[in-house]
Design a protein around this motif. Structure first.
Motif, PDB file in Angstrom:
ATOM      1  N   GLY A   1       0.825  -1.209   0.000  1.00  0.00           N
ATOM      2  CA  GLY A   1       0.000   0.000   0.000  1.00  0.00           C
ATOM      3  C   GLY A   1       0.856   1.255   0.000  1.00  0.00           C
ATOM      4  O   GLY A   1       0.566   2.224  -0.712  1.00  0.00           O
ATOM      5  N   TYR A   2       1.936   1.241   0.795  1.00  0.00           N
ATOM      6  CA  TYR A   2       2.864   2.380   0.789  1.00  0.00           C
ATOM      7  C   TYR A   2       3.573   2.501  -0.558  1.00  0.00           C
ATOM      8  O   TYR A   2       3.798   3.615  -1.046  1.00  0.00           O
ATOM      9  CB  TYR A   2       3.898   2.246   1.901  1.00  0.00           C
ATOM     10  CG  TYR A   2       3.328   2.445   3.284  1.00  0.00           C
ATOM     11  CD1 TYR A   2       2.609   3.590   3.608  1.00  0.00           C
ATOM     12  CD2 TYR A   2       3.514   1.489   4.276  1.00  0.00           C
ATOM     13  CE1 TYR A   2       2.085   3.767   4.875  1.00  0.00           C
ATOM     14  CE2 TYR A   2       2.995   1.665   5.544  1.00  0.00           C
ATOM     15  CZ  TYR A   2       2.281   2.801   5.847  1.00  0.00           C
ATOM     16  OH  TYR A   2       1.768   2.982   7.088  1.00  0.00           O
ATOM     17  N   MET A   3       3.929   1.372  -1.149  1.00  0.00           N
ATOM     18  CA  MET A   3       4.551   1.420  -2.474  1.00  0.00           C
ATOM     19  C   MET A   3       3.587   2.005  -3.500  1.00  0.00           C
ATOM     20  O   MET A   3       3.990   2.808  -4.354  1.00  0.00           O
ATOM     21  CB  MET A   3       5.000   0.012  -2.896  1.00  0.00           C
ATOM     22  CG  MET A   3       6.189  -0.495  -2.124  1.00  0.00           C
ATOM     23  SD  MET A   3       6.586  -2.234  -2.407  1.00  0.00           S
ATOM     24  CE  MET A   3       6.722  -2.317  -4.158  1.00  0.00           C
ATOM     25  N   ALA A   4       2.316   1.612  -3.426  1.00  0.00           N
ATOM     26  CA  ALA A   4       1.308   2.173  -4.338  1.00  0.00           C
ATOM     27  C   ALA A   4       1.156   3.670  -4.119  1.00  0.00           C
ATOM     28  O   ALA A   4       1.024   4.439  -5.082  1.00  0.00           O
ATOM     29  CB  ALA A   4      -0.033   1.466  -4.135  1.00  0.00           C
ATOM     30  N   THR A   5       1.202   4.100  -2.862  1.00  0.00           N
ATOM     31  CA  THR A   5       1.114   5.529  -2.565  1.00  0.00           C
ATOM     32  C   THR A   5       2.287   6.285  -3.178  1.00  0.00           C
ATOM     33  O   THR A   5       2.115   7.370  -3.737  1.00  0.00           O
ATOM     34  CB  THR A   5       1.076   5.761  -1.045  1.00  0.00           C
ATOM     35  OG1 THR A   5      -0.014   5.029  -0.490  1.00  0.00           O
ATOM     36  CG2 THR A   5       0.923   7.227  -0.709  1.00  0.00           C
ATOM     37  N   PHE A   6       3.477   5.704  -3.115  1.00  0.00           N
ATOM     38  CA  PHE A   6       4.653   6.331  -3.710  1.00  0.00           C
ATOM     39  C   PHE A   6       4.501   6.435  -5.230  1.00  0.00           C
ATOM     40  O   PHE A   6       4.778   7.480  -5.821  1.00  0.00           O
ATOM     41  CB  PHE A   6       5.912   5.543  -3.348  1.00  0.00           C
ATOM     42  CG  PHE A   6       7.148   6.062  -3.994  1.00  0.00           C
ATOM     43  CD1 PHE A   6       7.712   7.264  -3.580  1.00  0.00           C
ATOM     44  CD2 PHE A   6       7.746   5.376  -5.034  1.00  0.00           C
ATOM     45  CE1 PHE A   6       8.853   7.759  -4.180  1.00  0.00           C
ATOM     46  CE2 PHE A   6       8.887   5.860  -5.640  1.00  0.00           C
ATOM     47  CZ  PHE A   6       9.443   7.060  -5.214  1.00  0.00           C
ATOM     48  N   LEU A   7       4.033   5.358  -5.873  1.00  0.00           N
ATOM     49  CA  LEU A   7       3.832   5.389  -7.324  1.00  0.00           C
ATOM     50  C   LEU A   7       2.753   6.396  -7.712  1.00  0.00           C
ATOM     51  O   LEU A   7       2.861   7.080  -8.736  1.00  0.00           O
ATOM     52  CB  LEU A   7       3.481   3.994  -7.841  1.00  0.00           C
ATOM     53  CG  LEU A   7       4.586   2.943  -7.754  1.00  0.00           C
ATOM     54  CD1 LEU A   7       4.063   1.576  -8.181  1.00  0.00           C
ATOM     55  CD2 LEU A   7       5.775   3.358  -8.593  1.00  0.00           C
ATOM     56  N   ILE A   8       1.726   6.495  -6.887  1.00  0.00           N
ATOM     57  CA  ILE A   8       0.661   7.466  -7.149  1.00  0.00           C
ATOM     58  C   ILE A   8       1.198   8.885  -6.984  1.00  0.00           C
ATOM     59  O   ILE A   8       0.830   9.795  -7.742  1.00  0.00           O
ATOM     60  CB  ILE A   8      -0.556   7.196  -6.249  1.00  0.00           C
ATOM     61  CG1 ILE A   8      -1.224   5.886  -6.677  1.00  0.00           C
ATOM     62  CG2 ILE A   8      -1.552   8.340  -6.283  1.00  0.00           C
ATOM     63  CD1 ILE A   8      -2.267   5.382  -5.717  1.00  0.00           C
ATOM     64  N   ALA A   9       2.089   9.092  -6.010  1.00  0.00           N
ATOM     65  CA  ALA A   9       2.690  10.422  -5.830  1.00  0.00           C
ATOM     66  C   ALA A   9       3.503  10.812  -7.062  1.00  0.00           C
ATOM     67  O   ALA A   9       3.477  11.980  -7.481  1.00  0.00           O
ATOM     68  CB  ALA A   9       3.568  10.437  -4.583  1.00  0.00           C
ATOM     69  N   ILE A  10       4.195   9.862  -7.661  1.00  0.00           N
ATOM     70  CA  ILE A  10       4.918  10.148  -8.907  1.00  0.00           C
ATOM     71  C   ILE A  10       3.930  10.516 -10.011  1.00  0.00           C
ATOM     72  O   ILE A  10       4.161  11.455 -10.783  1.00  0.00           O
ATOM     73  CB  ILE A  10       5.791   8.940  -9.316  1.00  0.00           C
ATOM     74  CG1 ILE A  10       6.905   8.728  -8.302  1.00  0.00           C
ATOM     75  CG2 ILE A  10       6.379   9.134 -10.711  1.00  0.00           C
ATOM     76  CD1 ILE A  10       7.688   7.461  -8.515  1.00  0.00           C
ATOM     77  N   SER A  11       2.817   9.798 -10.079  1.00  0.00           N
ATOM     78  CA  SER A  11       1.793  10.120 -11.081  1.00  0.00           C
ATOM     79  C   SER A  11       1.183  11.492 -10.837  1.00  0.00           C
ATOM     80  O   SER A  11       0.867  12.212 -11.787  1.00  0.00           O
ATOM     81  CB  SER A  11       0.690   9.064 -11.079  1.00  0.00           C
ATOM     82  OG  SER A  11       1.175   7.860 -11.579  1.00  0.00           O
ATOM     83  N   ILE A  12       0.995  11.842  -9.572  1.00  0.00           N
ATOM     84  CA  ILE A  12       0.462  13.174  -9.257  1.00  0.00           C
ATOM     85  C   ILE A  12       1.436  14.237  -9.752  1.00  0.00           C
ATOM     86  O   ILE A  12       1.027  15.227 -10.365  1.00  0.00           O
ATOM     87  CB  ILE A  12       0.210  13.325  -7.740  1.00  0.00           C
ATOM     88  CG1 ILE A  12      -0.971  12.458  -7.311  1.00  0.00           C
ATOM     89  CG2 ILE A  12      -0.031  14.779  -7.360  1.00  0.00           C
ATOM     90  CD1 ILE A  12      -1.157  12.377  -5.812  1.00  0.00           C
ATOM     91  N   TRP A  13       2.715  14.024  -9.510  1.00  0.00           N
ATOM     92  CA  TRP A  13       3.713  14.999  -9.937  1.00  0.00           C
ATOM     93  C   TRP A  13       3.730  15.156 -11.455  1.00  0.00           C
ATOM     94  O   TRP A  13       3.722  16.268 -11.971  1.00  0.00           O
ATOM     95  CB  TRP A  13       5.086  14.582  -9.422  1.00  0.00           C
ATOM     96  CG  TRP A  13       6.160  15.505  -9.861  1.00  0.00           C
ATOM     97  CD1 TRP A  13       7.102  15.277 -10.816  1.00  0.00           C
ATOM     98  CD2 TRP A  13       6.392  16.833  -9.389  1.00  0.00           C
ATOM     99  NE1 TRP A  13       7.903  16.369 -10.955  1.00  0.00           N
ATOM    100  CE2 TRP A  13       7.490  17.349 -10.089  1.00  0.00           C
ATOM    101  CE3 TRP A  13       5.772  17.633  -8.447  1.00  0.00           C
ATOM    102  CZ2 TRP A  13       7.986  18.622  -9.881  1.00  0.00           C
ATOM    103  CZ3 TRP A  13       6.262  18.907  -8.230  1.00  0.00           C
ATOM    104  CH2 TRP A  13       7.351  19.379  -8.938  1.00  0.00           C
TER     105      TRP A  13
END
Length: 163
Positions: free
Chosen positions: A135-147
């Motif tokens: 879940g934390y890894m998904a959050t990190f990948l989503i943060a990259i997508s947000i950027w």
């Protein structure tokens, strides 16, 4: 003065997706495509880790399952929209803004769900720990997508100052 003739030539160039079909293989190989594939895979693993933990039942685990399953489906839809190039056919939706808002909401909800599962997994079982880590890894990948989405959606706006 003699009459002057002006000749204008117009050239039209068509670009294709490389394979001549409706699918964009180039998107799958792009950074955005690989990022979406990574998000879907990590969310699927996180969902499965928590879903098959049968020894411990808590309503917060169901929240984690619902959030990860929902955004797994949504990100898969976004992937297929870009893969089949539907964003150019369905123009009534601002796809960049839609994806950006889903990434922001998904990032926040998945981060909250991962924190809750981390707290519940203390001394219980390793599948819950693995689910929260994914879940934390998904959050990190989503943060990259947000950027990257933010750069596309908002871009560099003029500051109003003239030089």
């Amino acid at each position: 003065m003699p009459p002057t003739a002006v000749t204008t030539t117009t050239t039209t160039t068509r670009t294709s997706t490389g394979d001549g079909g409706c699918c964009s293989i180039a998107y799958v190989r792009s950074f955005q495509g690989l990022l979406k594939i990574g998000q879907v895979m990590v969310l699927l693993i996180a969902f499965l880790c928590v879903h098959f933990e049968w020894r411990y039942y808590h309503s917060s685990l169901r929240y984690f399952e619902v959030v990860t399953a929902w955004f797994l489906i949504v990100f898969s839809i976004f992937f297929f929209v870009h893969f089949f190039q539907l964003q150019s056919k369905i123009t009534c939706i601002n796809w960049a803004l839609t994806e950006f808002l889903h990434y922001v909401v998904g990032g926040i909800l998945i981060l909250i769900a991962s924190i809750v599962v981390s707290v519940l997994s203390h001394g219980v079982s390793s599948p819950l720990v693995a689910g929260s880590v994914f879940g934390y890894m998904a959050t990190f990948l989503i943060a990259i997508s947000i950027w990257t989405s933010y750069k596309v959606t908002c871009g560099s706006q003029p500051t109003g100052a003239t030089v």
